[in-house]
Design an enzyme around this catalytic site. Sequence first.
Site, short mmCIF file in Angstrom:
data_model
loop_
_atom_site.label_atom_id
_atom_site.label_comp_id
_atom_site.label_asym_id
_atom_site.label_seq_id
_atom_site.Cartn_x
_atom_site.Cartn_y
_atom_site.Cartn_z
N ALA A 1 -33.42 -5.48 43.24
CA ALA A 1 -31.51 -6.50 43.89
C ALA A 1 -31.17 -5.41 43.64
CB ALA A 1 -32.26 -7.34 42.07
N TYR B 1 -29.80 -1.94 45.06
CA TYR B 1 -30.20 -0.69 45.65
C TYR B 1 -32.13 -1.24 44.77
CZ TYR B 1 -25.59 0.58 46.28
OH TYR B 1 -23.86 -0.22 46.96
N ASP C 1 -33.39 1.37 42.76
CA ASP C 1 -32.71 2.41 42.17
C ASP C 1 -33.58 2.18 40.39
OD1 ASP C 1 -31.38 -0.35 41.44
OD2 ASP C 1 -29.42 0.61 41.73
N GLU D 1 -39.04 -1.56 40.53
CA GLU D 1 -38.33 -1.95 41.99
C GLU D 1 -38.60 -0.15 42.71
OE1 GLU D 1 -33.49 -3.36 41.32
OE2 GLU D 1 -33.89 -1.40 40.04
#
Length: 478
Positions: free
Chosen positions: A293, A295, A297, A333
Site C-alpha cells: 500500500a 511505497y 517501505d 511489503e
Amino acid sequence: MNKHLLAKIALLSAVQLVTLSAFADVPLTPSQFAKAKSENFDKKVILSNLNKPHALLWGPDNQIWLTERATGKILRVNPESGSVKTVFQVPEIVNDADGQNGLLGFAFHPDFKNNPYIYISGTFKNPKSTDKELPNQTIIRRYTYNKSTDTLEKPVDLLAGLPSSKDHQSGRLVIGPDQKIYYTIGDQGRNQLAYLFLPNQAQHTPTQQELNGKDYHTYMGKVLRLNLDGSIPKDNPSFNGVVSHIYTLGHRNPQGLAFTPNGKLLQSEQGPNSDDEINLIVKGGNYGWPNVAGYKDDSGYAYANYSAAANKSIKDLAQNGVKVAAGVPVTKESEWTGKNFVPPLKTLYTVQDTYNYNDPTCGEMTYICWPTVAPSSAYVYKGGKKAITGWENTLLVPSLKRGVIFRIKLDPTYSTTYDDAVPMFKSNNRYRDVIASPDGNVLYVLTDTAGNVQKDDGSVTNTLENPGSLIKFTYKAK
C-alpha cells in the site's frame, strides 16, 4: 519484459526515492484542514436534491452532464442557471442502499459530432450467477445519442460479465488519445468487512482458457484497456503469456482516472487505513496491492491475508495488518517479490507502524480519523482564457472524508509531483467529482447525498452541508 516499461519503472523508482525524502506528505490535522477555506472563490449551489451523483462532464454542447448512481439517470444541466433535464435513465441499474454499485462510468466519444456515442458502465443482474451473495455483474455499454429526440438509444454491450459486489467498484471510464477505453475496476472489497475471507484477486490474471470462456473474475483490482468495440487491443500487455483487457494490476479502489495534455494517464486510488495513492499509469505496471500500500517501505501497513486463515470466525482488528488476530498470515511489503512494481507519485498519507488507528475523537467511526482522505476522482486542470494563476500542471482530487479538494502540482511533463497536496474548499461535504469550465475560472463540484465527514474539530458528522448538490466555485482574479 518490454524495455520501454523497464525504463519507465526505473525512472519512477528513482522518483520514489526523492518523493520519500522530500515530498512524502505528512497527515494534516483537523485544524489545518479547517483553514482550507479558499477565500478567492465565490461559492454558489446551482442544483440540489441529486440522488447519489457520481460522474461529472463538460459536454460537447457546452452544457454540464452528470449521472446519478442510484437511479441510473443521465442529466444535463445549464452551467449558469442550473436548469436541469433528464436525458436518459439507464434501465435495470442495480444500486444497493448500502453499496457502491449502480451507474458508474460515463464518457463521450472524442469525436462526438461524427460519432455521437456515450459510454457508460453500471451494475446489472447477472442471470448466470449462482452466488446469492454476488448476484450482479458490471457491464460496459455504448449508447447512441439521438439529437432529434434528445435521448439515448441503440444500446450495445461492449463488455459484460465483469465482477460486481457492494464494495470497491471504482468504475471510472475515460477514452484516451489513442481512441481506447480505459476503465478502473476495484478489488470488490475482498479481504475486508463483508468480504473478509474472500481471496483478493488484484495480483491475479486470467489463463487463456478463462479468457476464452469470458471468465473475468481476475479482472478485480485492475485498470482495463479496451478497443471502442470492447475487444482486446493487440498491443495490450501480456501477463503470464496471456493478452487480455488488463492494462495494469495491483489496485485497490481506483476511483479517479484522467489524461494529461501530453497523453499520460493519472489515477487516484483509495488505500486501506493509510496510503491513498496518486499514480502514473504505465502499461504493464504492477501497483502492488494487496501486498503493498503506497511505497514499498514497511511503514504502517502489512498484508494480512484473511482468506488463508484457518479460523473463519476471527475478526479484523482494523490495524492495517500491523496487528492481527492469531492465525492470520502476514507478509511485509519488503517481502513481496512481484515484478514491475510502480511506486506512487504521492501518497495521502504514509505513516509509521506506531500510528494510532483508534483515535477516540472519531468514536465508533474510527476510519474517518485514519490518515486516508478517500479520493473519489481525479481531474487534470487545463486552464483556458481565464486560467487561474499558478495552476499550470495541476491535478484536482476531491476527498470524501475531509471535505476538501486537493490541488496537486506536477512538473511540466506530469511525471512527478512538486509539492504537498494543498487542500481547498473545506466544508462538511463529501466531494465526489470536479470539472472546470472551458475558460478555466470556474470549478463545478458534485457532492454525495449522504455519508460521514470529519468536522473542523476532528469529530464526525453525517449532517452534510450541501448533500447531493452541484456547486459552482468562481475564481475572483486578484
